[in-house]
Design a protein around this motif. Structure first.
Motif, mmCIF file in Angstrom:
data_model
loop_
_atom_site.group_PDB
_atom_site.id
_atom_site.type_symbol
_atom_site.label_atom_id
_atom_site.label_comp_id
_atom_site.label_asym_id
_atom_site.label_seq_id
_atom_site.Cartn_x
_atom_site.Cartn_y
_atom_site.Cartn_z
ATOM 1 N N TYR A 141 28.168 53.265 34.457
ATOM 2 C CA TYR A 141 28.315 52.680 33.240
ATOM 3 C C TYR A 141 29.867 52.873 33.466
ATOM 4 C CZ TYR A 141 29.850 51.503 28.312
ATOM 5 O OH TYR A 141 29.978 51.270 27.652
ATOM 6 N N GLU A 142 30.590 53.764 33.597
ATOM 7 C CA GLU A 142 31.729 54.517 33.645
ATOM 8 C C GLU A 142 32.449 53.677 34.504
ATOM 9 O OE1 GLU A 142 32.358 58.462 33.853
ATOM 10 O OE2 GLU A 142 32.074 58.812 32.109
ATOM 11 N N GLU A 143 32.087 53.076 36.200
ATOM 12 C CA GLU A 143 32.587 52.456 37.025
ATOM 13 C C GLU A 143 32.767 51.005 36.943
ATOM 14 O OE1 GLU A 143 30.579 52.762 40.977
ATOM 15 O OE2 GLU A 143 31.137 54.843 41.310
ATOM 16 N N GLU A 144 31.651 50.634 36.577
ATOM 17 C CA GLU A 144 32.122 49.440 35.815
ATOM 18 C C GLU A 144 32.714 48.631 34.811
ATOM 19 O OE1 GLU A 144 27.699 48.121 34.857
ATOM 20 O OE2 GLU A 144 27.156 48.082 37.090
ATOM 21 N N ASN A 145 32.864 49.978 33.634
ATOM 22 C CA ASN A 145 33.546 49.342 31.985
ATOM 23 C C ASN A 145 34.902 50.047 32.175
ATOM 24 O OD1 ASN A 145 32.111 48.015 30.533
ATOM 25 N ND2 ASN A 145 30.600 49.892 31.236
ATOM 26 N N TRP A 146 35.045 51.538 33.097
ATOM 27 C CA TRP A 146 36.685 51.839 33.295
ATOM 28 C C TRP A 146 37.257 52.451 34.185
ATOM 29 C CZ3 TRP A 146 33.791 55.354 29.880
ATOM 30 C CH2 TRP A 146 33.509 55.268 27.990
ATOM 31 N N ALA A 147 36.941 51.462 35.149
ATOM 32 C CA ALA A 147 37.231 51.747 36.444
ATOM 33 C C ALA A 147 38.767 51.362 37.022
ATOM 34 C CB ALA A 147 37.058 50.683 37.802
ATOM 35 N N ILE A 148 39.400 53.064 37.167
ATOM 36 C CA ILE A 148 41.304 52.528 37.755
ATOM 37 C C ILE A 148 41.453 51.875 38.791
ATOM 38 C CG2 ILE A 148 42.765 54.005 37.456
ATOM 39 C CD1 ILE A 148 41.393 55.416 35.266
ATOM 40 N N SER A 149 41.291 50.914 39.120
ATOM 41 C CA SER A 149 42.339 51.050 40.983
ATOM 42 C C SER A 149 43.370 51.475 41.091
ATOM 43 C CB SER A 149 42.518 49.262 40.255
ATOM 44 O OG SER A 149 42.997 48.048 39.952
ATOM 45 N N GLU A 150 43.256 51.256 42.846
ATOM 46 C CA GLU A 150 44.892 51.930 42.549
ATOM 47 C C GLU A 150 45.352 51.106 42.962
ATOM 48 O OE1 GLU A 150 44.220 54.446 46.202
ATOM 49 O OE2 GLU A 150 42.333 55.354 45.076
ATOM 50 N N PRO A 151 46.821 51.692 43.421
ATOM 51 C CA PRO A 151 48.184 50.632 43.323
ATOM 52 C C PRO A 151 47.418 50.748 45.073
ATOM 53 C CG PRO A 151 48.927 52.549 43.206
ATOM 54 C CD PRO A 151 47.244 52.947 43.070
ATOM 55 N N ASP A 152 48.158 49.093 44.803
ATOM 56 C CA ASP A 152 48.396 48.542 46.745
ATOM 57 C C ASP A 152 49.730 49.575 47.289
ATOM 58 O OD1 ASP A 152 50.692 45.347 47.616
ATOM 59 O OD2 ASP A 152 50.718 46.939 45.550
ATOM 60 N N PRO A 153 49.638 49.278 48.056
ATOM 61 C CA PRO A 153 50.283 50.176 49.943
ATOM 62 C C PRO A 153 51.579 50.225 49.002
ATOM 63 C CG PRO A 153 48.943 49.006 50.739
ATOM 64 C CD PRO A 153 48.447 48.893 48.974
ATOM 65 N N ILE A 154 52.650 49.250 48.604
ATOM 66 C CA ILE A 154 53.971 48.696 48.350
ATOM 67 C C ILE A 154 53.793 49.573 47.159
ATOM 68 C CG2 ILE A 154 55.489 47.223 48.473
ATOM 69 C CD1 ILE A 154 53.804 47.419 51.275
ATOM 70 N N GLU A 155 53.628 49.321 46.491
ATOM 71 C CA GLU A 155 53.293 49.970 45.024
ATOM 72 C C GLU A 155 53.118 51.411 44.668
ATOM 73 O OE1 GLU A 155 54.428 48.638 41.806
ATOM 74 O OE2 GLU A 155 55.388 46.480 43.026
ATOM 75 N N ALA A 156 52.584 51.791 45.666
ATOM 76 C CA ALA A 156 51.843 53.152 45.680
ATOM 77 C C ALA A 156 53.878 53.639 46.272
ATOM 78 C CB ALA A 156 50.963 53.794 46.795
ATOM 79 N N ILE A 157 53.707 53.065 47.450
ATOM 80 C CA ILE A 157 54.797 54.000 48.245
ATOM 81 C C ILE A 157 56.145 54.232 47.015
ATOM 82 C CG2 ILE A 157 57.006 53.335 49.800
ATOM 83 C CD1 ILE A 157 54.149 52.083 51.208
ATOM 84 N N LYS A 158 56.225 52.750 46.297
ATOM 85 C CA LYS A 158 57.601 53.054 45.457
ATOM 86 C C LYS A 158 56.720 53.787 44.042
ATOM 87 C CE LYS A 158 58.350 47.814 45.683
ATOM 88 N NZ LYS A 158 58.607 46.407 44.990
ATOM 89 N N ILE A 159 56.094 54.140 43.853
ATOM 90 C CA ILE A 159 55.651 55.367 42.438
ATOM 91 C C ILE A 159 56.471 56.270 43.157
ATOM 92 C CG2 ILE A 159 53.783 55.957 41.269
ATOM 93 C CD1 ILE A 159 52.885 53.359 41.320
ATOM 94 N N ARG A 160 55.669 56.515 44.584
ATOM 95 C CA ARG A 160 56.114 57.821 44.868
ATOM 96 C C ARG A 160 57.616 58.034 45.401
ATOM 97 N NH1 ARG A 160 53.041 62.284 47.009
ATOM 98 N NH2 ARG A 160 51.367 60.596 45.591
ATOM 99 N N MET A 161 58.459 56.855 45.693
ATOM 100 C CA MET A 161 59.828 56.987 46.000
ATOM 101 C C MET A 161 60.654 57.560 44.195
ATOM 102 S SD MET A 161 60.568 53.555 48.005
ATOM 103 C CE MET A 161 62.277 53.392 47.928
#
Length: 123
Positions: free
Chosen positions: A47-67
């Motif tokens: 139920y939690e996966e279907e209703n509240w799944a938090i998607s991971e950022p795509d690779p470029i966004e992840a790099i920018k966030i880490r920067m």
């Protein structure tokens, strides 16, 4: 409790209450209560996966966030990517990550490989 798929918040809340009750019993593995607890937890997770799944950022966004988190500038990515123009091309989605870049970025910026290997979203 009748075990069935969880379809709404009310059923979800009732399932959580039942999990709490069963956990307090601390049932032995293999008992009816232990099996019920295990199935309830699986239903709750689904139920939690279907209703509240938090998607991971795509690779470029992840790099920018880490920067941002590490207070890095584009020039700080040169050791992981190549040269300044390549860093700029990557961050502007003109080129893709290579296997070498993925392993270096994962190690150097402590980013999960799973995040870096997924296909980037187009801007």
């Amino acid at each position: 409790m009748l075990l069935k798929p969880i379809r709404d918040e009310q059923e979800y809340d009732m399932a959580l209450q039942e999990v709490d009750r069963l956990m307090e019993l601390n049932p032995p593995i293999g008992s009816k209560e232990s099996d019920e607890l295990e199935v309830l937890v699986l239903l709750i997770e689904k139920y939690e996966e279907e209703n509240w799944a938090i998607s991971e950022p795509d690779p470029i966004e992840a790099i920018k966030i880490r920067m941002q988190q590490m207070n890095l500038k584009q020039k700080d990515l040169v050791p992981y990517i190549g040269n300044r123009s390549k860093v700029s091309e990557l961050l502007n989605r003109k080129i893709s990550l290579s296997l070498s870049m993925i392993t270096k970025l994962s190690s150097g910026l402590h980013l999960p490989l799973e995040t870096l290997i997924q296909p980037p979203k187009r801007a």
